[in-house]
Structure formats: C-alpha cells, structure tokens
Design a protein around this motif. Structure first.
Motif, short mmCIF file in Angstrom:
data_model
loop_
_atom_site.label_atom_id
_atom_site.label_comp_id
_atom_site.label_asym_id
_atom_site.label_seq_id
_atom_site.Cartn_x
_atom_site.Cartn_y
_atom_site.Cartn_z
N TYR B 4 0.87 -1.19 0.00
CA TYR B 4 0.00 0.00 0.00
C TYR B 4 0.90 1.24 0.00
O TYR B 4 1.83 1.32 0.81
N HIS B 7 -0.58 3.32 4.09
CA HIS B 7 -1.32 2.39 4.95
C HIS B 7 -1.58 3.10 6.27
O HIS B 7 -0.66 3.45 7.00
N PHE B 9 -3.40 3.63 9.95
CA PHE B 9 -3.91 2.91 11.12
C PHE B 9 -4.48 3.89 12.13
O PHE B 9 -3.76 4.75 12.66
N ARG B 51 -4.90 2.12 2.11
CA ARG B 51 -5.68 1.20 2.94
C ARG B 51 -5.89 1.86 4.30
O ARG B 51 -4.94 2.37 4.89
N ASN B 53 -7.12 1.20 8.15
CA ASN B 53 -7.35 0.12 9.13
C ASN B 53 -7.57 0.66 10.53
O ASN B 53 -7.08 1.72 10.89
N LYS B 54 -8.28 -0.14 11.31
CA LYS B 54 -8.31 0.10 12.75
C LYS B 54 -7.16 -0.67 13.39
O LYS B 54 -6.70 -1.68 12.85
N ALA B 55 -6.69 -0.17 14.52
CA ALA B 55 -5.61 -0.84 15.24
C ALA B 55 -5.90 -0.77 16.72
O ALA B 55 -6.72 0.03 17.18
N GLY B 56 -5.20 -1.61 17.48
CA GLY B 56 -5.25 -1.53 18.93
C GLY B 56 -4.45 -0.33 19.41
O GLY B 56 -4.03 0.51 18.60
N CYS B 57 -4.23 -0.26 20.71
CA CYS B 57 -3.58 0.91 21.33
C CYS B 57 -2.19 1.16 20.75
O CYS B 57 -1.32 0.30 20.82
N LEU B 58 -1.99 2.37 20.20
CA LEU B 58 -0.69 2.72 19.62
C LEU B 58 0.24 3.33 20.67
O LEU B 58 1.35 3.74 20.36
N VAL B 68 -1.70 6.93 12.30
CA VAL B 68 -0.36 6.93 11.71
C VAL B 68 -0.44 6.44 10.27
O VAL B 68 -1.21 5.54 9.95
N TYR B 70 1.73 4.89 7.20
CA TYR B 70 2.98 4.21 6.82
C TYR B 70 2.99 3.98 5.32
O TYR B 70 1.92 3.90 4.72
N PRO B 71 4.15 3.80 4.69
CA PRO B 71 5.48 3.71 5.29
C PRO B 71 6.11 5.06 5.65
O PRO B 71 7.23 5.08 6.14
N GLY B 73 5.44 6.97 8.11
CA GLY B 73 5.61 7.15 9.56
C GLY B 73 5.14 8.50 10.04
O GLY B 73 5.72 9.10 10.95
N TRP B 75 2.52 10.79 11.96
CA TRP B 75 1.53 10.67 13.03
C TRP B 75 0.71 11.95 13.11
O TRP B 75 1.25 13.06 13.21
#
Lengths: 107, 107
Positions: B4, B7, B9, B51, B53-58, B68, B70-71, B73, B75
């Motif tokens: 991607y 990407h 999150f 893309r 996405n959902k994520a857990g605790c960052l 965030v 990526y690639p 990086g 925030w």
C-alpha cells in the motif's frame, strides 16, 4: 525517524463464514500476544524500538495469516511460534529480514 | 515498493476508566469509518494506493486520538471530519503532509 523503529501489525480479523479465509481463525490473536510477550521480555518494547499491534483486515486474506512491519513495509506469513520467534529474533531484534516467510518477492 | 502506498492505522482502543485517555472515546471508530468511506468514494482504495485500518492501542494515548500513515511514519491527531477530510485530500490523495495536525515535530 519513525516513532517506532519497527511497528508491527498483526491482522486479527475474524471472519465467520464467507469465501475469504480468516487470519484470526488461524491463530493470529494468539500469535500477536505471543510476539508482544517476547518483545517485552527481550526489552525491545517502546519508543524508538518495537511496537506490536493488532489490526483489522489487511485485505491479503488469501496469503494469511499476515503481519506487516513498518516503516520497512515487510509482509510476512507465519504458522506457529517458531515462525514468530524467527521474525522477532532476526528482523525485529537484528534487522535481518526472514526471507522464507515473506509473502512478496524482494524488489 | 510498499504494497500500500499509504497504509493508515487509526487507534481505536477503547478504555473504560483508568488514567490514560481513550482514542475510541473521542470518536476514533467513527472517524476511521468516515475516512474509509471517503477513500473508497475517491477511488483511492487498494493495492498500490491507500488502505485504512483500525488498530489496537498505539501507546500515544495522551496525544490522541491518533492515526499513523505508513510507510511514511507520519503521526496525526484529529478532532472531527474536517480534519479527516484534510488528511485524506492533502496527504492521502496528494502526498502533502498536513503540518497543523502533526503530533511530532518534523525532523
């Protein structure tokens, strides 16, 4: 520099039925927990180092279970704790890609 | 090249009580759904593109809600759909970082 040197996302998507396979049905959440524990034990967790996260569907279900390491953008599949150990010890601890687990051919 | 190009999150961690703030209590899941819809509508979703996405605790709770990209990086924090629109249209569609929403100072 990236806030985390290696930010790792495990697809933990759970599908119940449907045509596409489910990473979580292949043990993704357990392997994510295992990886998180290993990183903590090795003292690699935190800013400037490694972060292990769960994520929703990364949309590469047919190649799963999948995990991606950013900012490198390295995608792996895995079967069991032996594979996770190798990703942790080779790539996350020492920066050496685990070629046998890659799902994309190197550029 | 990254699978991607961007990407994304969203931390969607839900905390109920405790000392640290919760991204999800500040609307993260709704904003993630909104971003996903916008990307789809703009035709930016998929391999080689974007893309969401959902994520857990960052683990950057005090600066949250956080997301965030990526690639790269990159925030960001955000408040509402106006902020998400700007991240989508400036960074995700056109590659231009939204400086006012950064949580880290540029290097």
């Amino acid at each position: 520099m990236s806030f985390y040197a290696k930010h790792v996302f495990f697809c933990c998507n759970q599908r119940d039925g449907g045509e596409r396979p489910s990473c979580n049905a292949k043990g993704a959440s357990q392997m994510r927990d295992y990886a998180k524990g290993r990183i903590k034990k090795l003292g690699l967790a935190g800013e400037g180092k490694v972060r292990i996260n769960k994520a929703g569907c990364l949309d590469r279900c047919e190649l799963g279970p999948v995990v991606v390491v950013y900012p490198q953008g390295t995608w792996y599949t895995y079967v069991d704790e032996t594979d996770i150990d190798e990703i942790v010890e080779s790539h996350l601890a020492n920066g050496k890609i685990v070629e046998r687990l890659l799902i994309d051919q190197p550029a």
